[in-house]
Scaffold this active site. Sequence first.
Site, PDB file in Angstrom:
ATOM      1  N   ASP A  58      -5.059  13.072   4.109  1.00 24.96           N
ATOM      2  CA  ASP A  58      -6.030  14.125   3.494  1.00 24.96           C
ATOM      3  C   ASP A  58      -5.325  14.768   2.300  1.00 24.96           C
ATOM      4  O   ASP A  58      -5.317  16.203   2.537  1.00 24.96           O
ATOM      5  CB  ASP A  58      -6.865  14.643   4.579  1.00 24.96           C
ATOM      6  CG  ASP A  58      -5.832  15.518   5.329  1.00 24.96           C
ATOM      7  OD1 ASP A  58      -4.675  15.272   5.249  1.00 24.96           O
ATOM      8  OD2 ASP A  58      -6.263  16.547   5.795  1.00 24.96           O
ATOM      9  N   ASP A  77       0.643  16.397   2.940  1.00 23.19           N
ATOM     10  CA  ASP A  77       0.275  14.938   2.994  1.00 23.19           C
ATOM     11  C   ASP A  77       0.972  14.366   1.440  1.00 23.19           C
ATOM     12  O   ASP A  77       1.475  13.345   1.604  1.00 23.19           O
ATOM     13  CB  ASP A  77      -1.042  14.736   2.496  1.00 23.19           C
ATOM     14  CG  ASP A  77      -1.969  15.012   3.597  1.00 23.19           C
ATOM     15  OD1 ASP A  77      -2.377  14.289   4.636  1.00 23.19           O
ATOM     16  OD2 ASP A  77      -2.043  16.353   3.781  1.00 23.19           O
ATOM     17  N   THR A 111      -2.011  10.864   8.725  1.00 24.05           N
ATOM     18  CA  THR A 111      -1.710  12.311   8.624  1.00 24.05           C
ATOM     19  C   THR A 111      -2.827  13.354   8.226  1.00 24.05           C
ATOM     20  O   THR A 111      -2.826  14.245   7.830  1.00 24.05           O
ATOM     21  CB  THR A 111      -0.569  12.495   7.174  1.00 24.05           C
ATOM     22  OG1 THR A 111      -1.345  12.177   6.023  1.00 24.05           O
ATOM     23  CG2 THR A 111       0.644  11.572   7.565  1.00 24.05           C
ATOM     24  N   ASN A 159      -6.008  18.266  12.517  1.00 23.90           N
ATOM     25  CA  ASN A 159      -6.230  17.006  12.229  1.00 23.90           C
ATOM     26  C   ASN A 159      -7.233  16.595  13.679  1.00 23.90           C
ATOM     27  O   ASN A 159      -8.047  15.810  13.133  1.00 23.90           O
ATOM     28  CB  ASN A 159      -5.035  16.116  12.092  1.00 23.90           C
ATOM     29  CG  ASN A 159      -4.584  16.242  10.751  1.00 23.90           C
ATOM     30  OD1 ASN A 159      -5.003  16.669   9.859  1.00 23.90           O
ATOM     31  ND2 ASN A 159      -3.420  15.560  10.698  1.00 23.90           N
ATOM     32  N   HIS A 197       4.539  19.087   8.590  1.00 23.17           N
ATOM     33  CA  HIS A 197       3.709  18.176   9.715  1.00 23.17           C
ATOM     34  C   HIS A 197       3.802  16.726   9.211  1.00 23.17           C
ATOM     35  O   HIS A 197       4.326  16.031  10.063  1.00 23.17           O
ATOM     36  CB  HIS A 197       2.534  18.664   9.757  1.00 23.17           C
ATOM     37  CG  HIS A 197       2.362  20.157  10.063  1.00 23.17           C
ATOM     38  ND1 HIS A 197       2.363  20.694  11.071  1.00 23.17           N
ATOM     39  CD2 HIS A 197       1.773  21.160   9.056  1.00 23.17           C
ATOM     40  CE1 HIS A 197       2.019  21.873  11.081  1.00 23.17           C
ATOM     41  NE2 HIS A 197       1.713  22.372   9.920  1.00 23.17           N
TER      42      HIS A 197
HETATM   43  C1  BDR Z   1      -2.215  19.133   9.647  1.00 17.30           C
HETATM   44  O1  BDR Z   1      -3.338  19.695   9.351  1.00 17.30           O
HETATM   45  C2  BDR Z   1      -3.414  19.667   7.836  1.00 17.30           C
HETATM   46  O2  BDR Z   1      -3.668  20.902   7.103  1.00 17.30           O
HETATM   47  C3  BDR Z   1      -1.752  19.204   7.389  1.00 17.30           C
HETATM   48  O3  BDR Z   1      -1.998  18.465   6.181  1.00 17.30           O
HETATM   49  C4  BDR Z   1      -1.490  18.382   8.675  1.00 17.30           C
HETATM   50  O4  BDR Z   1      -1.877  16.933   8.471  1.00 17.30           O
HETATM   51  C5  BDR Z   1      -1.406  19.973  10.378  1.00 17.30           C
HETATM   52  O5  BDR Z   1      -2.205  20.634  11.615  1.00 17.30           O
HETATM   53 CA    CA Z   2      -2.771  16.075   6.591  1.00 20.67          CA
END
Ligand code: BDR
Ligand code: CA
Length: 328
Positions: free
Chosen positions: A10, A15, A124, A167, A246
């Site tokens: 996303d 990402d 992700t 997520n 992340h």
């Molecule tokens: C996740 O949430 C999104 O903001 C980031 O891309 C990551 O995948 C972290 O909580």
């Molecule tokens: Ca993400």
Amino acid sequence: MPTPFILDVDTGVDDMVALLFAVASPEVELVAATCVTGNVHVDTVTRNTSLVLELADAGDVEIARGASEPLDGGWQPFPVVHGPEGLGAYVPGHHAKAISARNAATLIAQEAARRPGEVTLVATGPLTNVALALELEPALPTLLGGFALMGGAYRAGGNVTPRAEANVWMDPEAAARVFDAWSGLARRPRCVGLDVTERVWLTREDVQAICAPAPSSELATLIGQAVPFYIDFYASTGRFDGASMHDPLAVAAAIDPSVCEWIDTRVEVELAGRWTRGETVTDLLDIRHTRWSEWAKEENARIAVSVDAPRVVARLIERLRGLVSERA
Ligand code: BDR
Ligand code: CA
């Protein structure tokens, strides 16, 4: 031989870094990037993903548009974290890469079925596309060679609510279906949650080191304008003058699981709680095996409980720096 990877993204600043890390990794053959609404709307995600892969000169990577909203609707963006266009302060221009005629869920289901046991999926973003792929291909969990996801807060607090990670919080119904689909299977999804991803940071100095080989190149401009925006967001929370990587950690763990320590357990996603919707409730003490527990017994997740953060950060810097240098 590199492993065929599909990244379900996303895009999103981290990402973007995850995509670049995959492109820069010799262990990975990035065959597709599938896009989902999350950090920004799927149309913007698709545009961003295409742009990132074009600037990375990623070659023949299929890019597919996916779900435009969570399974139960009600998408809520957070422009303050990734910027209104998803790439921080970077202003995305044109993109030349063609978008696939296949929908994201179809692509995931078909590619897994076409090459059983070969494809590694790394998710992700919200798990909407993966849940929809499961509808199309219920055997997906056994067809995939590997599955890693960034999502959840297993032994840590949340980042959207005190209990929920973004997520999972964005589409808890999808996340619940995904965990359920892996219930009792020997090959469990490798889940990197906030417990470990919040330990993997890029600082402003790291960004400079990555961009140093060709600071005015388009790729360095993207990295140099996107990541510091994300760092500014984290700095504004008063926690750290750096940005959590992340999503790159999910890619790093899919390539080399030894960067984390793991435990197998059962995770249930809270769908109803007034304060806890989207929480990844984890059976850390094996309570489900007691006589009084109504929980299903089977394990459905392999969660990361610690990470060798210096190793991951060093690898990330080295590979992104190499990519900037090669694409200059
Ligand atoms: C996740 O949430 C999104 O903001 C980031 O891309 C990551 O995948 C972290 O909580
Ligand atoms: Ca993400």
